[in-house]
Design a protein around this motif. Structure first.
Motif, PDB file in Angstrom:
ATOM      1  N   ALA B 126       0.840  -1.212   0.000  1.00 50.66           N
ATOM      2  CA  ALA B 126       0.000   0.000   0.000  1.00 50.66           C
ATOM      3  C   ALA B 126       0.870   1.256   0.000  1.00 50.66           C
ATOM      4  O   ALA B 126       0.469   2.297  -0.527  1.00 50.66           O
ATOM      5  CB  ALA B 126      -0.934  -0.005   1.202  1.00 50.66           C
ATOM      6  N   LEU B 127       2.063   1.151   0.589  1.00 49.71           N
ATOM      7  CA  LEU B 127       2.965   2.310   0.613  1.00 49.71           C
ATOM      8  C   LEU B 127       3.822   2.358  -0.650  1.00 49.71           C
ATOM      9  O   LEU B 127       3.996   3.416  -1.259  1.00 49.71           O
ATOM     10  CB  LEU B 127       3.892   2.252   1.830  1.00 49.71           C
ATOM     11  CG  LEU B 127       3.252   2.206   3.214  1.00 49.71           C
ATOM     12  CD1 LEU B 127       4.319   2.262   4.294  1.00 49.71           C
ATOM     13  CD2 LEU B 127       2.294   3.359   3.402  1.00 49.71           C
ATOM     14  N   LEU B 128       4.363   1.210  -1.033  1.00 51.65           N
ATOM     15  CA  LEU B 128       5.340   1.206  -2.130  1.00 51.65           C
ATOM     16  C   LEU B 128       4.702   1.186  -3.507  1.00 51.65           C
ATOM     17  O   LEU B 128       5.265   1.705  -4.460  1.00 51.65           O
ATOM     18  CB  LEU B 128       6.263  -0.013  -1.988  1.00 51.65           C
ATOM     19  CG  LEU B 128       7.180   0.012  -0.772  1.00 51.65           C
ATOM     20  CD1 LEU B 128       7.945  -1.288  -0.657  1.00 51.65           C
ATOM     21  CD2 LEU B 128       8.148   1.179  -0.854  1.00 51.65           C
ATOM     22  N   THR B 129       3.538   0.593  -3.619  1.00 56.24           N
ATOM     23  CA  THR B 129       2.874   0.531  -4.927  1.00 56.24           C
ATOM     24  C   THR B 129       1.427   1.024  -4.777  1.00 56.24           C
ATOM     25  O   THR B 129       0.481   0.264  -5.026  1.00 56.24           O
ATOM     26  CB  THR B 129       2.896  -0.910  -5.497  1.00 56.24           C
ATOM     27  OG1 THR B 129       2.245  -1.779  -4.574  1.00 56.24           O
ATOM     28  CG2 THR B 129       4.311  -1.402  -5.729  1.00 56.24           C
ATOM     29  N   PRO B 130       1.263   2.272  -4.395  1.00 59.94           N
ATOM     30  CA  PRO B 130      -0.112   2.778  -4.171  1.00 59.94           C
ATOM     31  C   PRO B 130      -0.957   2.747  -5.437  1.00 59.94           C
ATOM     32  O   PRO B 130      -2.178   2.740  -5.366  1.00 59.94           O
ATOM     33  CB  PRO B 130       0.114   4.217  -3.679  1.00 59.94           C
ATOM     34  CG  PRO B 130       1.481   4.583  -4.149  1.00 59.94           C
ATOM     35  CD  PRO B 130       2.263   3.309  -4.156  1.00 59.94           C
ATOM     36  N   GLN B 131      -0.291   2.708  -6.587  1.00 62.67           N
ATOM     37  CA  GLN B 131      -1.048   2.660  -7.842  1.00 62.67           C
ATOM     38  C   GLN B 131      -1.868   1.387  -7.960  1.00 62.67           C
ATOM     39  O   GLN B 131      -2.782   1.310  -8.773  1.00 62.67           O
ATOM     40  CB  GLN B 131      -0.103   2.805  -9.046  1.00 62.67           C
ATOM     41  CG  GLN B 131       0.830   1.638  -9.314  1.00 62.67           C
ATOM     42  CD  GLN B 131       2.149   1.704  -8.553  1.00 62.67           C
ATOM     43  OE1 GLN B 131       2.207   2.267  -7.463  1.00 62.67           O
ATOM     44  NE2 GLN B 131       3.211   1.133  -9.110  1.00 62.67           N
ATOM     45  N   PHE B 132      -1.546   0.393  -7.143  1.00 63.57           N
ATOM     46  CA  PHE B 132      -2.269  -0.874  -7.214  1.00 63.57           C
ATOM     47  C   PHE B 132      -3.337  -0.988  -6.127  1.00 63.57           C
ATOM     48  O   PHE B 132      -3.847  -2.083  -5.875  1.00 63.57           O
ATOM     49  CB  PHE B 132      -1.289  -2.045  -7.060  1.00 63.57           C
ATOM     50  CG  PHE B 132      -0.286  -2.151  -8.178  1.00 63.57           C
ATOM     51  CD1 PHE B 132      -0.638  -1.838  -9.481  1.00 63.57           C
ATOM     52  CD2 PHE B 132       1.010  -2.564  -7.925  1.00 63.57           C
ATOM     53  CE1 PHE B 132       0.284  -1.938 -10.514  1.00 63.57           C
ATOM     54  CE2 PHE B 132       1.941  -2.674  -8.951  1.00 63.57           C
ATOM     55  CZ  PHE B 132       1.572  -2.348 -10.251  1.00 63.57           C
ATOM     56  N   VAL B 138      -4.773   2.725   0.903  1.00 63.84           N
ATOM     57  CA  VAL B 138      -3.473   3.369   1.122  1.00 63.84           C
ATOM     58  C   VAL B 138      -3.533   4.194   2.406  1.00 63.84           C
ATOM     59  O   VAL B 138      -2.642   4.108   3.256  1.00 63.84           O
ATOM     60  CB  VAL B 138      -3.100   4.253  -0.087  1.00 63.84           C
ATOM     61  CG1 VAL B 138      -1.822   5.038   0.197  1.00 63.84           C
ATOM     62  CG2 VAL B 138      -2.930   3.398  -1.337  1.00 63.84           C
ATOM     63  N   ALA B 142      -1.236   3.468   5.530  1.00 64.65           N
ATOM     64  CA  ALA B 142      -0.211   4.500   5.720  1.00 64.65           C
ATOM     65  C   ALA B 142      -0.330   5.146   7.092  1.00 64.65           C
ATOM     66  O   ALA B 142       0.660   5.523   7.706  1.00 64.65           O
ATOM     67  CB  ALA B 142      -0.337   5.561   4.633  1.00 64.65           C
ATOM     68  N   SER B 143      -1.570   5.250   7.573  1.00 60.97           N
ATOM     69  CA  SER B 143      -1.757   5.948   8.847  1.00 60.97           C
ATOM     70  C   SER B 143      -1.330   5.086  10.020  1.00 60.97           C
ATOM     71  O   SER B 143      -1.067   5.597  11.099  1.00 60.97           O
ATOM     72  CB  SER B 143      -3.230   6.361   9.003  1.00 60.97           C
ATOM     73  OG  SER B 143      -4.033   5.204   9.089  1.00 60.97           O
ATOM     74  N   PHE B 290       3.965  -7.354  -7.569  1.00 62.52           N
ATOM     75  CA  PHE B 290       4.489  -7.079  -6.224  1.00 62.52           C
ATOM     76  C   PHE B 290       3.741  -7.962  -5.222  1.00 62.52           C
ATOM     77  O   PHE B 290       2.522  -8.028  -5.232  1.00 62.52           O
ATOM     78  CB  PHE B 290       4.298  -5.603  -5.859  1.00 62.52           C
ATOM     79  CG  PHE B 290       5.138  -5.186  -4.679  1.00 62.52           C
ATOM     80  CD1 PHE B 290       6.448  -4.761  -4.876  1.00 62.52           C
ATOM     81  CD2 PHE B 290       4.647  -5.242  -3.385  1.00 62.52           C
ATOM     82  CE1 PHE B 290       7.245  -4.400  -3.798  1.00 62.52           C
ATOM     83  CE2 PHE B 290       5.436  -4.872  -2.298  1.00 62.52           C
ATOM     84  CZ  PHE B 290       6.735  -4.445  -2.510  1.00 62.52           C
TER      85      PHE B 290
END
Lengths: 457, 380
Positions: B126-132, B138, B142-143, B290
Motif C-alpha cells: 500500500a505504501l510502495l505501490t499505491p497505484q495498485f 493506502v 499508511a496511517s 508485487f
C-alpha cells in the motif's frame, strides 16, 4: 483582423507520435558499459509518453532524467530505465544485468522514491524552497517526510547551492550539487526559425472574468491562428520575448509576468511575448489552456486582451524548441523559486538574453553580465499553491510584481545591440561553465567514482 | 509465570479466506495443533510443563477455541461474524499470573494493550505501490503501519523481501526485532487423483486486480491465439478492483475466445475445488508485480504443479529453483517463460513438492514461538 488557421493540425499529432517513439527507444536502453563504472539504472516519476504529462505534478523530473540519460550514455554507460525499482528485491531478480556495482538514479518527488535494493541509490532531487519536511505527524503517511525519504538514499544530488544548503540544514547531510547538463540547442537563424514554426497554432491573450468558463475557452479557441499570422498582424519586426511555463505552477508568478508585459506594451507596442504553456492531459486543448486554465492563475479584474501576448500549447520536439529559441530575442522568467530552471538555461545556451528574477537556483548562474534582473521584494509567502508548503511551515519568498517585470523588460529593450550581444555571449559561456557537458561529466565522474570505491571497499 | 499467546482473529471474519485471512487461519490451526500450548479455559488451572497457553480474541471479546475451530472447518467468516455479533464483550482476561502476548496477523487493533505485542507484516504494497490500491486502502495502511511497528516487541515479516522493505523504508528503532517467518500453504486437505483424464488447462490464480497483472497473459494470448487451441486458460479468483474480466477480454480482443470457452473467469471457488483445479492444472501462472509472499505459488508447488511467475519482491524466495520465472517488463519474455514452464522434466513434480514441504504452518508457528521466547527476560 486577418486570421490564418494553422495549416495542418495533424502536425501536432505527428509530433506526439514521434515523441512517443523516442521515449520508448530510451526506455529499453540497457545497463552496462565501460569497465570501471557501475551499471546504471534510472527511475523517473513520468514514464511513457511525456507529451501527455506536461504540466502535471513533477513532470520536469522527466526532462532532467532525459538530460542525464544522454550524458551517461555518452560518457559512462547507458542507463536502464526501471518502471518499478521496488520490484527487484535482489540481484537475482535481474539476472541479465551486469556484474559489479550498480547505481540507481532516482528522478522522483520524495514521496515517490523507491529504492533499487541491490544498488547504490542516488536521489536526484529538485528543491527550491528554504524549508523541508522533517517530521511525520501521528497518522500521517510516512513517505511525506521529505528528509526521511531522502535519507533512505545513499546520497542526494541537487541542482543548486541553494538546495544543497537547505537540505544539509535539514539533516540531509549526503547532499551534493550535480545539476542536469544543458546541451546548447542547434539554433537556426531567425528567418529559418520562423519558417519552421510558421504553422504553430497560437492564440492571443484574451481573458474576461465575466465570461463563463465554457465561453472563455470557446473565445480562446476561436481566436487561434498561426504564429506567422500572429506576428504579421503586429507589423514590422517585433522584439520577441519568450517564456516557457506550466500555467498552473504557482512558482512561475504568471500574473506578474502577464501584467508586467501588458503594461510594457503600452510603451513598446512592438514587443511580443510568446508564451509556451506546458499543460498535458487528455482533452486539454489550446483553447482551454489559454482560456480558463490561464485565467484561473491571473488575479481578478475585468478583462485583458493583448494581441502582443501569444499563447501556444503544442508539443515541440527538440528541433522545434531550438527554432523557438532562435526566434526569441529574450527569455523572460518571473519565478519566485526554481530548482534549476531548465528552459531558462536552454534559452541562454541558445543565445537568448535572460530577463529574470534571481534567488534560489538562479543565484548560481545569473548576474548583470548575462542577465537583466527583475527586482523582487522579500515577504512571507501568501500563495497556497507553492509546493514548499508541504514542509508544514511558512517561509519567505522573493516575489516580483507586474511593475518590476515591466521595468526589467524596458531595461532589456533599452540595451544596445552590442551590449545585448555581449550579454548573450556571457550567458552562453556561463551555461557552458556551470552546466555544460564537460562540467557535469566531471561532477558525475567524481560522485560515481566515489561510489565505486565505496562499493569495492 | 505462564505465558498466554493471544491471536487476534479479526481477519477470519472475511467471507473467503485468501491472503491475510488465509495466513491467520494457518496460524490459528498451528496454535490449535500445538500440544505444548494449554487450551484450558481462561480460568483453567491445569497447565502443561512449558507454562504456555493459547487464546483467541477479537476486539474486546475472548473467542473460545471451539469457535475458531469451527470457523477454520467452514473456511469462511460469515458464521464467525454471526457468532461475534452475539458474543459477550469480555476483554481478554489478562490474569495476574500470566504474561499476555498478542499476535496481530494484520493491522493492530490496539497498541500496548498487552505485555508483549507482536505483529505479522505481509507487505508494504500500500505504501510502495499505491497505484495498485484504492486510495482508502493506502490511507488506512499508511496511517497505521509505522506506528504499529514502532510499538511492537517483535515484528514478523512473511518474507525476507518484506523484512528488507520494513527495515529500509520504516526504519524501526530496533532492527533486530524484525524477523522473517515464512507461512505455510493454505491447502484444504488431501487432493484426490482425477477419476478421468482432463483437457489440459493453465490456471491463473489470484484476485483480479491491477497488481496481479493478468494483462500480460491476455496480451500474449491476443498475439498468439493458437496457444488457446492446445490449452484452456482459467483465471481463478474474485474480481477485486480495476477492469472487470469482460472489459479486459474486450480490450484485448479475446471476447470470442472466452465465448468459445477457451478463456474462463469462473470467479472465486471454495478451497477444496480450487485445490483440485490446481493439482490437475498443466501449469499455474502467477504474474504478479508485487507480493509480500505469494501463497498461490507455494500451494501450486506443494501439489507438484509447475509454476510460472515473476521475479518480483518475495516470489523468488517462494519459488526457489523449482519455479520458472519471466520478466514482465521485458517484451516477449512471457512467451519464453511459458514455453519453458510447459517443458516438464522427469522428477520435477517430486522436486517441487519437496521444496514446498520446507514451508509449513507448524514451522512458522515454531519459529514465531522461538523468537518470542528469546526476547529478553521480562518481555517474552
Amino acid at each position: 483582423m486577418h486570421r490564418e488557421r494553422p495549416a495542418r493540425q495533424s502536425n501536432v499529432t505527428k509530433r506526439r507520435a514521434d515523441a512517443r517513439g523516442r521515449v520508448r527507444k530510451g526506455a529499453v536502453a540497457e545497463a552496462g558499459g565501460p569497465a570501471g563504472w557501475p551499471a546504471l539504472f534510472m527511475s523517473s516519476t513520468v514514464t511513457g509518453e511525456i507529451a501527455r504529462h506536461l504540466g502535471v505534478a513533477h513532470y520536469s523530473y522527466h526532462f532532467a532524467a532525459a538530460k542525464f540519460a544522454r550524458l551517461l550514455t555518452r560518457h559512462f554507460s547507458a542507463p536502464r530505465m526501471l518502471a518499478m525499482p521496488e520490484y527487484y528485491a535482489g540481484r537475482d531478480a535481474m539476472p541479465e544485468a551486469p556484474a559489479g556495482a550498480w547505481t540507481h538514479l532516482i528522478f522522483r518527488s520524495t514521496a515517490e522514491i523507491r529504492l533499487l535494493k541491490p544498488a547504490r541509490n542516488i536521489a536526484c532531487f529538485a528543491w527550491e524552497f528554504p524549508v523541508l519536511k522533517t517530521e511525520t505527524l501521528p497518522g500521517e503517511h510516512p513517505f511525506l517526510n521529505q528528509a526521511a525519504m531522502l535519507n533512505l538514499c545513499d546520497e542526494v544530488w541537487v541542482a543548486s547551492r541553494f538546495a544543497e544548503t537547505v537540505l544539509r540544514a535539514h539533516g540531509v547531510a549526503r547532499t551534493h550539487v550535480v545539476p542536469a547538463p544543458i546541451e546548447p540547442p542547434a539554433v537556426p537563424g531567425r528567418a529559418e526559425a520562423l519558417r519552421a514554426l510558421a504553422d504553430l497554432p497560437v492564440t492571443p491573450l484574451q481573458v474576461n472574468f465575466a465570461w463563463p468558463e465554457g465561453l472563455q475557452d470557446e473565445r480562446a479557441e476561436a481566436a487561434i491562428l498561426s504564429l506567422r499570422a500572429g506576428l504579421r498582424a503586429l507589423g514590422g519586426r517585433p522584439t520577441i520575448f519568450l517564456a516557457i511555463l506550466n500555467p498552473e505552477d504557482a512558482r512561475k508568478n504568471l500574473d506578474a509576468l502577464v501584467r508586467g508585459f501588458h503594461a510594457h506594451r503600452l510603451a513598446f507596442p512592438d514587443s511580443v511575448l510568446l508564451l509556451k504553456l506546458l499543460r498535458g492531459g487528455d482533452g486539454v486543448t489550446l483553447g482551454r489552456v489559454a482560456g480558463s486554465i490561464m485565467r484561473a492563475r491571473l488575479a481578478g479584474g475585468s478583462a485583458m486582451h493583448d494581441t502582443g501576448i501569444l499563447l501556444c500549447h503544442a508539443y515541440l520536439d527538440e528541433a522545434e524548441m531550438a527554432a523557438l529559441y532562435g526566434l526569441a530575442d529574450f527569455f523572460v522568467s518571473a519565478s519566485v523559486a526554481e530548482g534549476q530552471n531548465l528552459p531558462l538555461l536552454e534559452a541562454m545556451a541558445a543565445g537568448c538574453v535572460a530577463v529574470s528574477t534571481g534567488g534560489t537556483a538562479m543565484e548560481d548562474y545569473l548576474d548583470e553580465s548575462c542577465a537583466v534582473r527583475i527586482g523582487a521584494r522579500v515577504a512571507m509567502n501568501d500563495d497556497p499553491g507553492l509546493a514548499g508548503l508541504v514542509a508544514g511551515r511558512n517561509f519567505a519568498v522573493a516575489r516580483a510584481g507586474g511593475p518590476e517585470v515591466a521595468a526589467a523588460l524596458a531595461t532589456a529593450r533599452g540595451l544596445s545591440a552590442r551590449t545585448r550581444a555581449g550579454m548573450a555571449a556571457a550567458g552562453r559561456a556561463r551555461v557552458a561553465a556551470c552546466f555544460g557537458e564537460d562540467a557535469v561529466r566531471a561532477l558525475v565522474a567524481a560522485r560515481l567514482g566515489t561510489g565505486t570505491a565505496m562499493a569495492a571497499a | 509465570m505462564r505465558r498466554r499467546f493471544w491471536l487476534e482473529i479479526g481477519p477470519l471474519r472475511e467471507g473467503q479466506y485468501t491472503g491475510i485471512s488465509q495466513v491467520t487461519a494457518g496460524l490459528a490451526g498451528a496454535m490449535l495443533g500445538d500440544a505444548t500450548l494449554d487450551g484450558t479455559p481462561l480460568d483453567g488451572t491445569t497447565l502443561n510443563g512449558a507454562g504456555r497457553a493459547r487464546g483467541f480474541f477479537f476486539g474486546r471479546a475472548a473467542v473460545p477455541a471451539r469457535v475458531v475451530e469451527t470457523a477454520l472447518t467452514r473456511g469462511e467468516g460469515e458464521w464467525l461474524e454471526f457468532w461475534l455479533a452475539r458474543a459477550e464483550p469480555v476483554a481478554p482476561a489478562l490474569a495476574a499470573d500470566e504474561t499476555a502476548i498478542a499476535i496481530f496477523p494484520n493491522v493492530k487493533t490496539c497498541r500496548r494493550g498487552f505485555a508483549v505485542e507482536t505483529q505479522i507484516v505481509h507487505d508494504l504494497s500500500a505504501l510502495l505501490t499505491p497505484q495498485f490500491h484504492m486510495p482508502e486502502t493506502v490511507r488506512f495502511h499508511a496511517s497505521a503501519m509505522a506506528a504499529d511497528i514502532a510499538s511492537n516487541d517483535l515484528t514478523f515479516c512473511v518474507s525476507e523481501a518484506t523484512r528488507q522493505d520494513v527495515l529500509r523504508y520504516l526504519a524501526p528503532p530496533e532492527p533486530g526485532r524484525v524477523r522473517c517467518v515464512y507461512p505455510g500453504p493454505g491447502l484444504a486437505g488431501a487432493v484426490a487423483a482425477p477419476d478421468a483424464p482432463v483437457e489440459p488447462y493453465v490456471l491463473v490464480l489470484g484476485t483480479i486486480e491491477p497488481r496481479k497483472n493478468i494483462s500480460v497473459i491476455l496480451e500474449f494470448l491476443a498475439a498468439q491465439p493458437h496457444v488457446l487451441t492446445a490449452l484452456r486458460f482459467v483465471f481463478l479468483g474474485r474480481h477485486g478492483w480495476g477492469e472487470a474480466p469482460a472489459t479486459l477480454l474486450a480490450r484485448h480482443g479475446l471476447a470470442a475466445a472466452a465465448e468459445a470457452g477457451r478463456i474462463m473467469f469462473p470467479g472465486y471457488v471454495a478451497a477444496a475445488a480450487r485445490d483440485a483445479l490446481l493439482a490437475r492444472a498443466r501449469l499455474m501462472i502467477y504474474p504478479s508485480l508485487f507480493e509480500g509472499f505469494g501463497l498461490p505459488v507455494l500451494e501450486a508447488l506443494a501439489l507438484g504443479t509447475p509454476v510460472l511467475t515473476t521475479r518480483s519482491s518475495s516470489l523468488m524466495e517462494v519459488g526457489g529453483t523449482v519455479a520458472t520465472y519471466f520478466d514482465p517488463f521485458m517484451p516477449g519474455d512471457f512467451g519464453r517463460g511459458l514455453a519453458e514452464a510447459l517443458r516438464e522434466t522427469p522428477g520435477a513434480r517430486t522436486a517441487r513438492a519437496a521444496w514446498a514441504a520446507g514451508f509449513s504452518w507448524t514451522r512458522c508457528w515454531r519459529d514465531m514461538l522461538a523468537a518470542i521466547e528469546a526476547l529478553p527476560a521480562g518481555e517474552g
